[in-house]
Design a protein around this motif. Structure first.
Motif, PDB file in Angstrom:
ATOM      1  N   GLN A  76      -7.394  -7.746  -1.374  1.00 51.77           N
ATOM      2  CA  GLN A  76      -6.880  -6.818  -2.399  1.00 51.77           C
ATOM      3  C   GLN A  76      -7.095  -5.374  -1.954  1.00 51.77           C
ATOM      4  O   GLN A  76      -6.221  -4.529  -2.109  1.00 51.77           O
ATOM      5  N   PHE A  77      -8.262  -5.111  -1.385  1.00 51.76           N
ATOM      6  CA  PHE A  77      -8.568  -3.764  -0.905  1.00 51.76           C
ATOM      7  C   PHE A  77      -7.588  -3.378   0.195  1.00 51.76           C
ATOM      8  O   PHE A  77      -6.996  -2.306   0.181  1.00 51.76           O
ATOM      9  N   GLY A  78      -7.370  -4.298   1.134  1.00 45.43           N
ATOM     10  CA  GLY A  78      -6.526  -4.006   2.294  1.00 45.43           C
ATOM     11  C   GLY A  78      -5.077  -3.761   1.916  1.00 45.43           C
ATOM     12  O   GLY A  78      -4.392  -2.977   2.541  1.00 45.43           O
ATOM     13  N   ALA A  79      -4.589  -4.431   0.870  1.00 42.56           N
ATOM     14  CA  ALA A  79      -3.173  -4.309   0.516  1.00 42.56           C
ATOM     15  C   ALA A  79      -2.856  -2.885   0.061  1.00 42.56           C
ATOM     16  O   ALA A  79      -1.851  -2.309   0.435  1.00 42.56           O
ATOM     17  N   LEU A 100      -6.164   2.433  -2.434  1.00 34.31           N
ATOM     18  CA  LEU A 100      -6.216   3.428  -3.506  1.00 34.31           C
ATOM     19  C   LEU A 100      -5.980   2.770  -4.863  1.00 34.31           C
ATOM     20  O   LEU A 100      -6.748   2.978  -5.810  1.00 34.31           O
ATOM     21  N   GLU A 101      -4.942   1.934  -4.917  1.00 33.65           N
ATOM     22  CA  GLU A 101      -4.639   1.258  -6.179  1.00 33.65           C
ATOM     23  C   GLU A 101      -5.803   0.374  -6.604  1.00 33.65           C
ATOM     24  O   GLU A 101      -6.217   0.357  -7.765  1.00 33.65           O
ATOM     25  N   PHE A 102      -6.345  -0.361  -5.647  1.00 34.04           N
ATOM     26  CA  PHE A 102      -7.453  -1.267  -5.942  1.00 34.04           C
ATOM     27  C   PHE A 102      -8.656  -0.488  -6.490  1.00 34.04           C
ATOM     28  O   PHE A 102      -9.217  -0.837  -7.534  1.00 34.04           O
ATOM     29  N   LEU A 103      -9.004   0.598  -5.807  1.00 37.16           N
ATOM     30  CA  LEU A 103     -10.192   1.347  -6.230  1.00 37.16           C
ATOM     31  C   LEU A 103      -9.959   2.046  -7.572  1.00 37.16           C
ATOM     32  O   LEU A 103     -10.859   2.091  -8.418  1.00 37.16           O
ATOM     33  N   ARG A 111      -3.932   0.825   8.231  1.00 40.16           N
ATOM     34  CA  ARG A 111      -4.942   1.667   8.863  1.00 40.16           C
ATOM     35  C   ARG A 111      -5.819   2.391   7.837  1.00 40.16           C
ATOM     36  O   ARG A 111      -6.603   3.270   8.212  1.00 40.16           O
ATOM     37  N   ALA A 112      -5.655   2.037   6.574  1.00 45.11           N
ATOM     38  CA  ALA A 112      -6.417   2.738   5.533  1.00 45.11           C
ATOM     39  C   ALA A 112      -7.903   2.639   5.840  1.00 45.11           C
ATOM     40  O   ALA A 112      -8.408   1.576   6.198  1.00 45.11           O
TER      41      ALA A 112
END
Ligand code: HEM
Length: 494
Positions: free
Chosen positions: A30-33, A36-39, A473-474
């Motif tokens: 979820q973080f990788g996708a 920003l949205e996840f956090l 690359r986030a």
């Protein structure tokens, strides 16, 4: 059960925990996708701080910019070295550069400060300006007719020009009196070959940082090793005008380390990567957004022309010797704002510290949280860069966002009426803040100034939408676009 599955239970006084759905990976997918949205969604649920399990590691995300200083100031409980040294050795294949591991006693931090900042900056800028002009105007080498429209992708164009000029500025030119066209073409081919190797290697960089071994990626491995071969000391010592950074690093590799020759060369590949991997996409976004915004182009051109005129310089592509001193570059607030705004929209570097021991983290709102030894504390600056309370319409490009009412650099940004100390962080923070940041901003300013002075430029499709950011690359720095955007350029008639 939670001991067997490795799932952490929140203990009293600890931040709320998200273990995610998948054992070991936790929230990684979820973080990788879309980090920003996840956090942002977790911040809504949990508030200023929460813990996510990501690939076996517990990461505390601190989201309150007023509490950032608790992590950024160098506390005795937090370690930044471990992550940096480990990541570099893993990706570039040299032995550890952490003096406590015994391979070298070089203080890298000092090396960077000495050779990239202060007095070292002016010679770097001077060389870069010369290299940019000869690369851009293709002097000496078979010239395409630059007075006619040339089409190219903005990304491809920025990579070619900035990589070549930056590479020659750090690593010098071949020491060879022969200045024939054939010789120059051979030199150019060498640099373009280095660019291809750099891109091949850079593609898998996120996978290396995530822990995959480089041997899985055969072509990236040989790309990295090809780069290393060109940077063996026996080859570098044949080059002229090598930067202070690389000269000093060669000397310290030779005198303070027990690295073998290949390992020494790989440390230079790490320098090449650090100097280019963020600068190239940052240059793309800066140029892309500027060309797309007529007001930005107009204001930037005006500033550039004023700067050259005030030092009595004539723009002449046949005699391309424009100079911009450090003082002049420092006095270009419009370009500064244009660069900052592009980086606000595209940078995504994770600022990471590791807890050296169990300790209590004090936040700005007087709350305190227990942090366990070896846990990671992370700041993710896009949380501030896209906060609508700090930046109105955060998704919109506004070239003058960082200009005040007098047209000078704006440094006052507020959240809930309180002035922020941290509102713009593409270069990281505290001790790990990018040591090349002054050079980086100066070289992008030089690139823009020269383009605006010599060329007319326009998008092939003036209404083109911005390409989405490549989120793979986030966490690592400035993100690349998922595809290129075409433009055309030709020499202005002077
Ligand atoms: C480290 C950003 C250009 C040299 C870093 C870090 C960031 C960063 C975020 C890591 C900080 C951390 O982990 O907290 C950028 C951006 C650039 C840029 C956005 C361009 C727009 C450059 C250039 C150079 C450079 C041009 C050198 C010529 C370095 C080095 C490090 C570093 C040597 C490692 C520092 C250390 O480990 O102590 N950069 N950088 N950077 N950067 Fe840059």
């Amino acid at each position: 059960l939670w001991l067997i599955t490795g799932i952490r239970r929140r203990q009293p006084g600890e931040p709320p925990v998200e273990n995610g759905w998948i054992p070991y990976l936790g929230c990684a997918l979820q973080f990788g996708a879309n980090p920003l949205e996840f956090l942002q969604s977790r911040q809504k649920k949990h508030g200023h701080i929460f813990t996510c399990k990501i690939a076996g590691q517990y990461v505390h995300f601190l989201c309150d910019p007023f509490s950032y200083h608790a992590v950024i100031r160098q506390g005795r409980h937090l370690d930044w070295k471990k992550f940096h040294f480990d990541a570099s050795a893993k990706a570039f294949g040299h032995e550890s550069m952490d003096p406590s591991h015994g391979y070298t006693t070089e203080n890298l931090h000092q090396t960077f400060l000495k050779t990239l900042q202060g007095e070292a900056l002016s010679p770097l800028i001077e060389t870069m300006m010369e290299n940019l002009q000869s690369t851009m105007l293709q002097s000496g080498v078979l010239k395409p007719k630059l007075s006619e429209w040339q089409s190219d992708g903005i990304f491809a164009f920025c990579y070619k020009i900035m990589f070549e000029a930056g590479y020659l500025t750090l690593f010098g030119k071949e020491l060879d009196g022969d200045q024939s066209i054939a010789r120059q073409q051979a030199q150019k081919a060498l640099v373009l070959n280095a660019l291809e190797n750099f891109k091949e290697f850079d593609k898998i960089f996120p996978a290396l940082i995530a822990g995959l071994p480089i041997h899985v990626f055969k072509s990236a491995y040989s790309a990295r090793e090809n780069l290393a071969k060109t940077m063996l000391h026996e080859n570098l010592s044949k080059r002229a005008n090598v930067s202070d950074l690389i000269c000093l690093r060669m000397l310290l590799n030779d005198t303070l380390s027990t690295f073998n020759e290949l390992s020494k060369a790989r440390t230079h590949v790490a320098m090449l990567w650090a100097s280019q991997a963020n600068t190239l996409p940052a240059t793309f976004w800066t140029l892309f957004y500027m060309i797309r915004c007529p007001e930005a182009m107009k204001a930037a051109s005006k500033e550039v022309m004023r700067t050259f005129e005030s030092s009595y310089q004539k723009v002449d592509p046949l005699n391309s010797r424009l100079v911009l001193t450090r003082e002049q570059l420092d006095n270009m607030p419009v370009l500064d704002s244009i660069i900052k705004e592009a980086m606000r929209l595209s940078s995504a570097s994770l600022n990471v510290r590791i807890a050296k021991s169990d300790f209590l983290l004090h936040l700005d709102n007087n709350e305190s949280y227990h942090i366990r030894k070896d846990d990671v504390i992370a700041l993710y600056p896009p949380m501030i860069h896209f906060d609508p309370e700090i930046y109105e319409d955060p998704l919109t490009y506004k070239y003058d966002r960082y200009l005040d009412e007098n047209g000078q650099e704006k440094t006052s940004f507020y959240r809930k009426g309180r002035k922020l100390r941290y509102y713009y962080m593409p270069f990281g923070s505290g001790v790990t803040k990018c040591p090349g940041r002054f050079f980086a901003v100066h070289e992008i300013k030089q690139f823009l100034s020269l383009l605006l002075a010599y060329f007319e430029m326009e998008l092939l499709d003036p209404d083109v939408k911005e390409p989405p950011l490549d989120q793979s690359r986030a966490g690592l720095g400035v993100l690349q676009p998922t595809y290129d955007v075409d433009f055309r350029y030709r020499l202005k008639s002077h």
